[in-house]
Design a protein around this motif. Structure first.
Motif, PDB file in Angstrom:
ATOM      1  N   THR A 211      12.684  -1.613   2.346  1.00 59.64           N
ATOM      2  CA  THR A 211      12.156  -1.033   3.581  1.00 59.64           C
ATOM      3  C   THR A 211      11.021  -0.072   3.268  1.00 59.64           C
ATOM      4  OG1 THR A 211      14.396  -1.143   4.489  1.00 59.64           O
ATOM      5  CG2 THR A 211      12.783   0.136   5.728  1.00 59.64           C
ATOM      6  N   LEU A 212      11.241   0.786   2.262  1.00 63.33           N
ATOM      7  CA  LEU A 212      10.201   1.719   1.835  1.00 63.33           C
ATOM      8  C   LEU A 212       8.961   0.972   1.359  1.00 63.33           C
ATOM      9  CD1 LEU A 212       9.139   4.539   1.085  1.00 63.33           C
ATOM     10  CD2 LEU A 212      10.392   4.341  -1.074  1.00 63.33           C
ATOM     11  N   LEU A 213       9.150  -0.106   0.627  1.00 63.30           N
ATOM     12  CA  LEU A 213       8.013  -0.876   0.107  1.00 63.30           C
ATOM     13  C   LEU A 213       7.204  -1.491   1.246  1.00 63.30           C
ATOM     14  CD1 LEU A 213       9.655  -2.668  -2.965  1.00 63.30           C
ATOM     15  CD2 LEU A 213       8.071  -0.720  -2.976  1.00 63.30           C
ATOM     16  N   PHE A 214       7.882  -2.022   2.263  1.00 65.08           N
ATOM     17  CA  PHE A 214       7.158  -2.590   3.408  1.00 65.08           C
ATOM     18  C   PHE A 214       6.395  -1.501   4.170  1.00 65.08           C
ATOM     19  CE2 PHE A 214      10.016  -6.437   3.321  1.00 65.08           C
ATOM     20  CZ  PHE A 214       8.995  -7.360   3.182  1.00 65.08           C
ATOM     21  N   ILE A 215       6.991  -0.297   4.289  1.00 66.13           N
ATOM     22  CA  ILE A 215       6.292   0.806   4.954  1.00 66.13           C
ATOM     23  C   ILE A 215       5.054   1.195   4.161  1.00 66.13           C
ATOM     24  CG2 ILE A 215       6.450   3.256   5.557  1.00 66.13           C
ATOM     25  CD1 ILE A 215       9.346   2.762   6.343  1.00 66.13           C
ATOM     26  N   ILE A 216       5.155   1.202   2.830  1.00 67.77           N
ATOM     27  CA  ILE A 216       4.006   1.540   1.987  1.00 67.77           C
ATOM     28  C   ILE A 216       2.917   0.487   2.118  1.00 67.77           C
ATOM     29  CG2 ILE A 216       3.242   1.732  -0.418  1.00 67.77           C
ATOM     30  CD1 ILE A 216       5.839   3.241  -0.998  1.00 67.77           C
ATOM     31  N   VAL A 217       3.314  -0.807   2.156  1.00 70.31           N
ATOM     32  CA  VAL A 217       2.327  -1.882   2.370  1.00 70.31           C
ATOM     33  C   VAL A 217       1.604  -1.663   3.693  1.00 70.31           C
ATOM     34  CG1 VAL A 217       2.091  -4.357   2.891  1.00 70.31           C
ATOM     35  CG2 VAL A 217       3.490  -3.619   0.957  1.00 70.31           C
ATOM     36  N   TYR A 218       2.372  -1.316   4.715  1.00 71.13           N
ATOM     37  CA  TYR A 218       1.797  -1.094   6.043  1.00 71.13           C
ATOM     38  C   TYR A 218       0.815   0.083   6.030  1.00 71.13           C
ATOM     39  CZ  TYR A 218       1.563   0.781  10.771  1.00 71.13           C
ATOM     40  OH  TYR A 218       1.115   1.297  11.957  1.00 71.13           O
ATOM     41  N   THR A 219       1.249   1.250   5.531  1.00 76.30           N
ATOM     42  CA  THR A 219       0.375   2.432   5.571  1.00 76.30           C
ATOM     43  C   THR A 219      -0.833   2.265   4.652  1.00 76.30           C
ATOM     44  OG1 THR A 219       1.752   3.537   3.894  1.00 76.30           O
ATOM     45  CG2 THR A 219       2.224   4.008   6.198  1.00 76.30           C
ATOM     46  N   ALA A 220      -0.645   1.635   3.485  1.00 70.96           N
ATOM     47  CA  ALA A 220      -1.777   1.402   2.580  1.00 70.96           C
ATOM     48  C   ALA A 220      -2.818   0.505   3.240  1.00 70.96           C
ATOM     49  CB  ALA A 220      -1.286   0.771   1.276  1.00 70.96           C
ATOM     50  N   SER A 221      -2.350  -0.515   3.946  1.00 75.02           N
ATOM     51  CA  SER A 221      -3.269  -1.430   4.635  1.00 75.02           C
ATOM     52  C   SER A 221      -4.045  -0.706   5.723  1.00 75.02           C
ATOM     53  CB  SER A 221      -2.486  -2.601   5.245  1.00 75.02           C
ATOM     54  OG  SER A 221      -1.815  -3.340   4.250  1.00 75.02           O
ATOM     55  N   PHE A 222      -3.361   0.182   6.445  1.00 72.92           N
ATOM     56  CA  PHE A 222      -4.047   0.956   7.495  1.00 72.92           C
ATOM     57  C   PHE A 222      -5.082   1.890   6.887  1.00 72.92           C
ATOM     58  CE2 PHE A 222      -4.572   4.717  10.130  1.00 72.92           C
ATOM     59  CZ  PHE A 222      -4.800   4.180  11.384  1.00 72.92           C
ATOM     60  N   MET A 223      -4.735   2.584   5.817  1.00 72.98           N
ATOM     61  CA  MET A 223      -5.619   3.589   5.251  1.00 72.98           C
ATOM     62  C   MET A 223      -6.856   2.985   4.586  1.00 72.98           C
ATOM     63  SD  MET A 223      -4.449   6.419   6.169  1.00 72.98           S
ATOM     64  CE  MET A 223      -2.923   6.977   6.941  1.00 72.98           C
ATOM     65  N   MET A 224      -6.784   1.742   4.174  1.00 76.37           N
ATOM     66  CA  MET A 224      -7.966   1.105   3.593  1.00 76.37           C
ATOM     67  C   MET A 224      -8.808   0.393   4.641  1.00 76.37           C
ATOM     68  SD  MET A 224      -6.747  -2.480   1.838  1.00 76.37           S
ATOM     69  CE  MET A 224      -8.427  -3.097   1.943  1.00 76.37           C
ATOM     70  N   SER A 225      -8.381   0.469   5.890  1.00 76.62           N
ATOM     71  CA  SER A 225      -9.100  -0.291   6.924  1.00 76.62           C
ATOM     72  C   SER A 225      -9.230   0.503   8.218  1.00 76.62           C
ATOM     73  CB  SER A 225      -8.380  -1.628   7.176  1.00 76.62           C
ATOM     74  OG  SER A 225      -7.042  -1.419   7.595  1.00 76.62           O
ATOM     75  N   TRP A 226      -8.254   0.391   9.093  1.00 77.42           N
ATOM     76  CA  TRP A 226      -8.378   0.963  10.434  1.00 77.42           C
ATOM     77  C   TRP A 226      -8.458   2.478  10.431  1.00 77.42           C
ATOM     78  CZ3 TRP A 226      -9.065  -1.363  15.156  1.00 77.42           C
ATOM     79  CH2 TRP A 226      -9.052  -2.759  15.155  1.00 77.42           C
ATOM     80  N   GLY A 227      -7.858   3.144   9.448  1.00 76.03           N
ATOM     81  CA  GLY A 227      -7.911   4.602   9.393  1.00 76.03           C
ATOM     82  C   GLY A 227      -9.327   5.140   9.376  1.00 76.03           C
ATOM     83  N   PRO A 228     -10.083   4.889   8.281  1.00 76.96           N
ATOM     84  CA  PRO A 228     -11.457   5.411   8.212  1.00 76.96           C
ATOM     85  C   PRO A 228     -12.476   4.557   8.953  1.00 76.96           C
ATOM     86  CG  PRO A 228     -10.859   4.378   6.134  1.00 76.96           C
ATOM     87  CD  PRO A 228      -9.623   4.347   6.994  1.00 76.96           C
TER      88      PRO A 228
END
Length: 471
Positions: free
Chosen positions: A361-378
């Motif tokens: 579960t933690l790994l999937f959350i990290i995949v999700y947040t990492a994907s956001f931070m390299m794209s939609w975030g900035p």
């Protein structure tokens, strides 16, 4: 002024301004360590619903909407620098008031509806500061920075936002580490909110030592002041020609123009970029991270340590975005990020339906947040600053930023209620939104890499782009 001194001067000004971004991130994430204590004290203590809890945890977002809406007026009427000072004061008042909402009028340990409303009031004040900072800090840096390094310097603000989140994760963990749940619920949460007063006070103090932007000074016909700052930043040889360009730009942008002068398409695309950035559910991960990790069986202080891991991942992948956005382009990064977020959220959803709580579960959350931070975030912020024509940018950005904070509030305030119904469906919905965001970018968002703002203006003037698919 020598090149080295000029670079140091620019960097110092940028560093001060990005403290506003750091406070943006700090204020956004500080609630993650305190939200369960707030629930125990002000929600459960009054026997109120999960909807009230969600609305309380998300109340700062009401202020963010207000701050975004008034940012244009404040920055034009009072200047960029003075508006940031106002934001810093609001951050300071919110930190102290949220930490001790009982001040003057209430008895500690005795929850009342009036105390709950007072706490929300202090959080909304901080939210107004966030709304002002989110719009004005990038504007301030962009108007100070030389053209050749403007993109890089403005990008530091996004890094500062994520870094502020990481800092507060460390602070919250440090406060909770080794302490009992009872102590955290009684005292610890207050220290978490009060800790924000330190960067807020530094921000407010340092702002008195930075200049107003030359663009604003030129707008107010203070050409001598504008020229002096431009000379410090760009050197005497270039300062006069830059001032001439600014005066021409100011004259052009002061014309009365409708926000829809270039058609509704560009406005709608800007709004949908903002809305999708929130509908994918990112602030659920930011606001409720410790609760999510606790649901996996982690102790309270361990869950906060896991948010630090998530914060480090966020910083790393934000740096990746900054390094690749001008090489790979905006659209590819957004689409890749959307796919990664969908994988992460569908993974969490599947595990929730199967009632499996584990490291996966933690790994999937990290995949999700990492994907956001390299794209939609900035990159959402980058596109919002690029796609709008010069003459309507102020009005259009205000609309897009207000839509973003409104969407943020809707998602964050409904999360607890949705989770009571079904965790699997809740995370699955965010996964669906991630898929839809990829389709939206592929079909309708123009690629801005390598294009000047004037080229983007010409793009929206082209009749075919107003009435057909935008690619």
């Amino acid at each position: 002024m020598t090149q080295q001194k000029s670079s140091l001067y620019i960097f110092s000004i940028t560093l001060v301004a990005t403290l506003g971004g750091l406070l943006f991130g700090y204020d956004t994430a500080v609630i993650s360590g305190a939200e369960k204590s707030i629930e125990a004290y002000l929600v459960d203590g009054l026997d109120l619903s999960s909807f009230v809890h969600g609305a309380t945890i998300s109340s700062a977002l009401i202020g963010c909407i207000i701050g975004g809406l008034i940012s244009g007026y404040f920055s034009s009427a009072f200047g960029r620098k003075k508006s940031l000072i106002v934001a810093a004061i609001l951050f300071l008042l919110s930190a102290l008031g949220s930490a001790y909402p009982e001040f003057l009028f209430f008895t500690p340990g005795e929850p009342t509806i009036a105390l709950l409303l007072t706490f929300n009031f202090y959080r909304i004040i901080g939210g107004i500061g966030v709304g002002l900072a989110s719009a004005i800090v990038p504007m301030y840096i962009g108007e100070i920075a030389p053209a050749k390094i403007r993109g890089r310097l403005v990008s530091f603000n996004q890094f500062a936002i994520i870094f502020g989140m990481l800092v507060v994760y460390f602070v919250n963990w440090g406060i909770a580490n080794g302490q009992s749940v009872e102590w955290i619920d009684e005292v610890g949460w207050r220290y978490m909110f009060a800790s924000e007063a330190i960067p807020a006070l530094l921000f407010c103090t340092f702002l008195f030592f930075v200049p107003e932007t030359p663009r604003y000074l030129a707008l107010k016909n203070k050409d001598d002041g504008a020229l002096a700052i431009l000379t410090k930043i760009n050197g005497a040889a270039s300062a006069k020609s830059i001032l001439s360009e600014i005066k021409q730009s100011v004259s052009t942008s002061s014309e009365k123009l409708s926000t829809f002068a270039y058609g509704k398409t560009v406005i709608v695309i800007g709004i949908l970029l903002s809305v999708f950035q929130q509908f994918v559910g990112i602030n659920v991960a930011l606001y409720y991270a410790p609760r999510i990790f606790e649901s996996m069986g982690a102790a309270k202080d361990a869950s906060m340590l896991q948010t630090i891991v998530m914060g480090l991942v966020n910083v790393l992948f934000t740096v990746i975005a900054i390094m690749t956005v001008d090489r790979w382009g905006r659209k590819p990064l957004l689409i890749i990020g959307s796919i990664g977020m969908a994988v992460g959220m569908f993974g969490v959803s599947g595990l929730a339906f199967a009632n499996i709580i584990s490291i996966s579960t933690l790994l999937f959350i990290i995949v999700y947040t990492a994907s956001f931070m390299m794209s939609w975030g900035p990159i959402c912020w980058v596109l919002i600053s690029e796609i709008f024509p010069n003459k309507i940018r102020g009005q259009a950005v205000a609309i897009a930023v207000a839509a973003q904070w409104a969407a943020n509030y809707l998602v964050s305030s409904t999360y607890p209620m949705m989770m009571e119904y079904s965790g699997g469906l809740t995370y699955g919905l965010y996964g669906v939104m991630s898929v839809l965001s990829a389709i939206f970018v592929w079909k309708f968002v123009p690629e801005t890499k390598g294009k000047s703002l004037e080229q983007m203006e010409s793009f929206w003037k082209t009749p075919t782009t107003k009435n057909s698919k935008i690619s």
